[in-house]
Design an enzyme around this catalytic site. Structure first.
Site, PDB file in Angstrom:
ATOM      1  N   GLU A   1      34.618  41.560  54.262  1.00 16.78           N
ATOM      2  CA  GLU A   1      34.083  42.219  55.460  1.00 16.78           C
ATOM      3  C   GLU A   1      32.624  42.679  55.366  1.00 16.78           C
ATOM      4  OE1 GLU A   1      36.408  43.528  53.320  1.00 16.78           O
ATOM      5  OE2 GLU A   1      36.209  45.703  53.129  1.00 16.78           O
ATOM      6  N   ASN A   2      31.761  42.061  54.567  1.00 18.89           N
ATOM      7  CA  ASN A   2      30.362  42.482  54.449  1.00 18.89           C
ATOM      8  C   ASN A   2      29.760  42.817  55.812  1.00 18.89           C
ATOM      9  OD1 ASN A   2      30.565  41.363  51.701  1.00 18.89           O
ATOM     10  ND2 ASN A   2      30.552  39.425  52.812  1.00 18.89           N
TER      11      ASN A   2
ATOM     12  N   GLU B   1      39.061  41.330  59.012  1.00 19.41           N
ATOM     13  CA  GLU B   1      37.693  41.576  58.518  1.00 19.41           C
ATOM     14  C   GLU B   1      36.840  42.218  59.608  1.00 19.41           C
ATOM     15  OE1 GLU B   1      37.792  41.417  55.492  1.00 19.41           O
ATOM     16  OE2 GLU B   1      39.385  39.938  55.178  1.00 19.41           O
TER      17      GLU B   1
HETATM   18  N1  BES Z   1      38.101  43.556  51.280  1.00 18.57           N
HETATM   19  C1  BES Z   1      39.005  42.465  51.186  1.00 18.57           C
HETATM   20  C2  BES Z   1      38.494  41.345  50.349  1.00 18.57           C
HETATM   21  C3  BES Z   1      38.508  41.604  48.873  1.00 18.57           C
HETATM   22  C4  BES Z   1      39.683  41.673  48.207  1.00 18.57           C
HETATM   23  C5  BES Z   1      37.372  41.763  48.141  1.00 18.57           C
HETATM   24  C6  BES Z   1      39.691  41.871  46.834  1.00 18.57           C
HETATM   25  C7  BES Z   1      37.384  41.988  46.788  1.00 18.57           C
HETATM   26  C8  BES Z   1      38.547  42.029  46.120  1.00 18.57           C
HETATM   27  C9  BES Z   1      39.344  41.882  52.563  1.00 18.57           C
HETATM   28  O1  BES Z   1      39.176  42.760  53.614  1.00 18.57           O
HETATM   29  C10 BES Z   1      40.794  41.516  52.535  1.00 18.57           C
HETATM   30  O2  BES Z   1      41.596  42.385  52.454  1.00 18.57           O
HETATM   31  N2  BES Z   1      41.090  40.233  52.607  1.00 18.57           N
HETATM   32  C11 BES Z   1      42.428  39.724  52.522  1.00 18.57           C
HETATM   33  C12 BES Z   1      42.924  39.180  53.828  1.00 18.57           C
HETATM   34  C13 BES Z   1      43.515  40.182  54.744  1.00 18.57           C
HETATM   35  C14 BES Z   1      43.977  39.543  56.024  1.00 18.57           C
HETATM   36  C15 BES Z   1      44.635  40.986  54.139  1.00 18.57           C
HETATM   37  C16 BES Z   1      42.384  38.596  51.517  1.00 18.57           C
HETATM   38  O3  BES Z   1      41.299  38.178  51.167  1.00 18.57           O
HETATM   39  O4  BES Z   1      43.446  38.145  51.114  1.00 18.57           O
HETATM   40 ZN    ZN Z   2      40.722  44.108  53.883  1.00 17.10          ZN
END
Ligand code: BES
Ligand code: ZN
Length: 882
Positions: free
Chosen positions: A265-266, A299
């Protein structure tokens, strides 16, 4: 490796008001210049402690304090920190470092993917870009200039708004971006590459116009419309449901092929795994379309729940992730079938999060210690965290919950806060005391909730007694755990299947329907009055709390609930419980070497569903799906892999034969519509295809020639990946060897240039439970489209084998375990985050019989002894052996 504790949290000694970054991108290195405008944290004393900046794998070229060049004696450098002594309360630090994105295989920090530069900074990746206070409670404004070769990298992006750009004489160009919103370093992003974009506009509720852009590699430009539509729906939904408006002039999404997670989510520049953006009928399944919609929303929603209001420290991760999962689930429920979304989420939670809660890595929604934060992006933080929010919503009601979220966003905008701050806002807005409820944040493990009933015909009262407990988890004894607040939504059904009015002793008359009881004590009874006949309870409607409920239903009662419960979720749940009872009986027969005999009541219950044309087809599809092998494993004390597989396959086979006629009829009717209607990515069409496809997978078990013919027809004549992939999977799991090989070869030939489709081709084969699974996976690892360097490939082949092909992975000779450990050892050096995630199935060794336990532990020990382990792998392996 050392452990970090929540109790040791200290506010930062110094703040960074402004961050000015310049990146010079080259093919064999990148130069990063950082100017940090800093000051002593005014909340602390006036003295000037040393300043310790985080930094890893950086080559320091130059360091200045207030424009004065520092020499090596002025600072201390270790492989993780740079320490220097400020001399005034306000000062500027300038640093220049050299980094190597071109050889970064961990995909954390700045790295290259398919020729483009991109970043992944959450949680602690920014320290691999420059020396910084890489912690979420240090929030700064950012200005970023990127320079690179104009031909290779025509597009140069960072967070915020573009403010300047220019050309150099040497074929290079540059662009400057300014992000006016203060943010922690984990939300920083940079992208440089040869990308095309689809552009659109969104007008916010206060009439501001926002430019929307989705950047992809040129060959994928035809696969972004679905993500763009999803983005616009998300922006609208967040305005309507949460009153949240977007805040910059531009919102960008970039798709990259090599990405450890789904998406990130940058601020203003979300970076996505291409698998979470690209979707069109011919190449992505219905499930993939729904996943894209959900991840785009997730995101985007972080812009408020995560970015505008962020986490004080990483122990608070669920503050943003649990909340945002809760928000994206409500969005998906509104866009598609709400009941089906709930069923899928609950099935996932109970299979995977409950297993995590029962394993060596179990931790509370707000953990109090970790070694490597990357290991704590878990099902507990995300899915259980979302359930905790859902319970608050249930206890407060829609309106008070919205007041609470408004107060939270208003009170904490621009701050880095804690889960306590969130709960406090909910309490202040609602007047409801959540002190006891907060145990959900601190106590780990899945609570059990046993329910007993007593009907008093003379007094016309019906009493339900709830007994709650929670098993021991690492660091928490069972006897230490205090009662949770468990919201139990329930109804009482009369003999016609209608909901009775639910009036507790001492209450005024009530209307018929559901209500929510708060179970707050270890043992607690509720007595309903005016109950003329003994009712049938429908408990935990909608799965109102993440607990293991037990009530002694018999099979006839479950069949009654399947047909009559006014709660759609509990109709499905009754079917699952019936299936579990029937399958557990078969598992017992299998273990005792008896002839397997399927309870015909399951056949007749499913026949009733198939014959009722008025039901939502997506619901029928869900109800036809037997509980998975992983779930049957989770609910076993000792999981007998072969008996579980044998029993479940036997039941599927019997159902297919007994229900051939209605299945064939539903299949043909639905296929006929699919054949004559162009693909549409909408709920009603998802539902039709879901029923069509589950029917086909049952039908093929009969081996009838007309089913084979239908499968081949569907495979060849369909216009979408949902039907094509199902036909392929059905063939891959069938005994029709010639047709299987032919279809696999044709598929690979047709889609060889589409990496995401090839991932599906790998997965379908990795998940095939036919004998010889490991050999097939090993052969596929030699396929030219496979590489260990791409996380999607690793997940598609190795992850699918270890996670979905339980009979082959758990082969009694331990070959599956040995194979997985070998891959973990290789990946440990290449990409620690992926290695650590891949390892999860081995950590579940306590679930199996002693022989498998010994084999699994031996592989964990072999990993531990294999050499220099990353913190990621070390933490998981050492904790699961402890
Ligand atoms: N902030 C996370 C991405 C992330 C996860 C960055 C772990 C660094 C380490 C993002 O918002 C996220 O949660 N993405 C999920 C998908 C979401 C629909 C649950 C993912 O990447 O699986
Ligand atoms: Zn997330």
């Amino acid at each position: 490796s050392k452990t970090i504790y929540l109790k040791d949290y200290q506010a930062p000694d110094y703040l960074i008001d402004e961050t000015h970054l310049t990146f010079e991108l080259f093919e064999d290195h990148t130069l990063v210049h950082a100017q940090l405008v800093m000051r002593r944290n005014p909340a602390l004393s006036a003295d000037l402690p040393v300043l310790t900046l985080d930094g890893q794998q950086l080559e320091l070229l130059e360091l200045k304090l207030d424009d004065r060049a520092l020499s090596a004696t002025d600072y201390t450098l270790t492989d993780s920190h740079l320490t220097l002594q400020p001399t005034q309360a306000s000062f500027v630090v300038d640093s220049s470092v050299r980094i190597h994105p071109e050889s970064n295989t961990a995909l954390e920090g700045l790295y290259k993917s398919s020729g483009m530069f991109c970043t992944q900074c959450e949680a602690e990746g920014f320290r691999k870009i420059t020396y910084y206070l890489d912690r979420p409670d240090v929030m700064s404004s950012f200005t970023t200039t990127v320079s690179g070769d104009k031909q290779k990298y025509p597009i140069l992006l960072s967070n915020g708004n573009p403010v300047a750009s220019g050309q150099e004489d040497d074929g290079r160009h540059w662009a400057t971006w300014e992000d006016p919103f203060k943010k922690p370093a984990y939300l920083f992003a940079l992208v440089a590459g040869d990308l095309w974009c689809v552009e659109d506009k969104f007008t916010t509720v206060s009439s501001r116009e926002v430019t929307l852009r989705i950047y992809v590699e040129p060959e994928n430009i035809d696969k972004v419309q679905h993500a763009m539509d999803s983005l616009k729906k998300s922006m609208k939904w967040d305005e309507e449901v949460y009153g949240r408006e977007y805040d910059l002039d531009i919102f960008m999404i970039v798709a990259v092929n090599d990405f450890n997670m789904g998406a990130m989510e940058n601020k203003g520049l979300n970076i996505f795994n291409s698998s979470a953006v690209l979707a069109r009928a011919e190449t992505a399944t219905d499930a993939a379309h729904q996943r894209v919609e959900a991840i785009v929303a997730h995101e985007y929603f972080h812009n408020w729940s995560g970015n505008r209001v962020t986490c004080r420290d990483w122990f608070q991760l669920s503050l943003k992730e649990g909340f945002t999962v809760f928000r994206d689930a409500a969005f998906s429920a509104d866009m598609n079938s709400a009941t089906v979304k709930r069923i899928q989420d609950v099935a996932y939670l109970r299979t995977h999060q409950f297993a995590e809660d029962a394993g060596p890595m179990a931790h509370p929604v707000r953990p109090d210690a970790y070694m490597e934060i990357s290991n704590f992006y878990t099902l507990t933080i995300y899915e259980k965290g979302s359930e905790v929010l859902r319970m608050i919503h249930t206890l407060l009601g829609e309106e008070a919950f919205r007041k609470g979220s408004d107060l939270y966003f208003e009170r904490h905008d621009g701050q880095a806060v804690t889960c306590d701050d969130f709960v406090k806002a909910m309490e202040d807005a609602s007047g409801i005391d959540l002190t006891q409820f907060k145990r959900w944040y601190t106590q780990s493990g899945t609570p059990r909730l046993a329910v007993a009933e007593r009907y008093d015909a003379a007094a016309k009262t019906y009493t339900l007694t709830f007994i709650q407990s929670c098993p021991a988890t690492p660091g928490q004894r069972e006897s230490d755990k205090l009662p949770f607040v468990i919201p139990v939504e329930l109804g009482l059904l009369d003999a016609q299947g209608d909901d009775l009015p639910l009036r507790l002793q001492g209450e005024a008359a009530a209307a018929a329907g559901s209500r929510v009881l708060s179970v707050t004590e270890a043992q607690q009874s509720f007595t309903f009055v005016d109950i003329a006949e003994k009712p049938l309870p429908s408990l935990l409607r909608g799965f109102s709390a993440p607990v293991k409920l037990s009530f002694p239903y018999d099979r006839d009662q479950l069949m009654f609930l399947m047909q009559h419960d006014s709660d759609g979720f509990n109709r499905w749940e009754a079917g699952q419980q019936l299936s579990v009872q029937v399958l557990q009986e078969l598992i017992g027969q299998h273990q005792r070497g008896e002839t397997l005999e399927l309870d015909q009541r399951l056949v007749s219950a499913l026949r009733t569903l198939l014959q009722d044309g008025s039901l939502d087809q997506a619901m029928v599809a869900e109800m036809l799906s037997l509980p998975g092998e992983a779930y049957l494993t989770e609910i076993s004390d000792v999981a007998d892999v072969d008996a579980i597989h044998g029993a479940r396959e036997f039941a599927r086979q019997q159902l297919a034969e007994a229900l051939f006629e209605p299945l064939w009829q539903r299949y043909q009717a639905n296929r006929e519509v699919s054949r004559t209607t162009p693909y549409v990515a909408e709920a009603e069409h998802f539902a039709r295809r879901a029923l069509q496809n589950i029917a086909l997978s049952y039908l093929m078990l009969t081996g009838k020639p007309e089913v084979l013919a239908a499968t081949l027809e569907q495979y060849e004549a369909c216009d979408n990946m949902t039907e094509r992939l199902t036909a392929l999977a059905v063939l891959v799991n069938s005994p029709f060897e010639a047709e299987r090989s032919k279809a696999l070869a044709a598929f690979a030939e047709h889609f060889k240039d589409n990496a995401l489709v090839m991932d599906q081709w790998f997965s379908v084969q990795a998940a095939s439970t036919l004998p010889g699974g490991l050999a097939r996976v090993q052969a596929l690892m030699e396929h030219p489209a496979f590489t260990l360097k791409n996380p999607n490939k690793v997940r598609a082949l190795i992850g699918a084998f270890a996670g979905q092909n339980l009979v082959n992975f758990h082969a009694a000779d331990g070959s599956g375990y040995r194979f997985l450990a070998d891959q973990v050892i290789v990946l440990n050096a290449l990409n620690p985050q992926i290695a650590s995630r891949l390892l999860a199935p081995l950590t579940r060794w306590r679930k199996y019989g002693s022989e498998r336990q010994a084999l699994m532990k031996a592989e964990l020990e072999r990993i531990l002894a294999s050499g220099e382990l990353s913190a990621d792998v070390y933490e998981v392996v050492s904790k699961s052996l402890a």
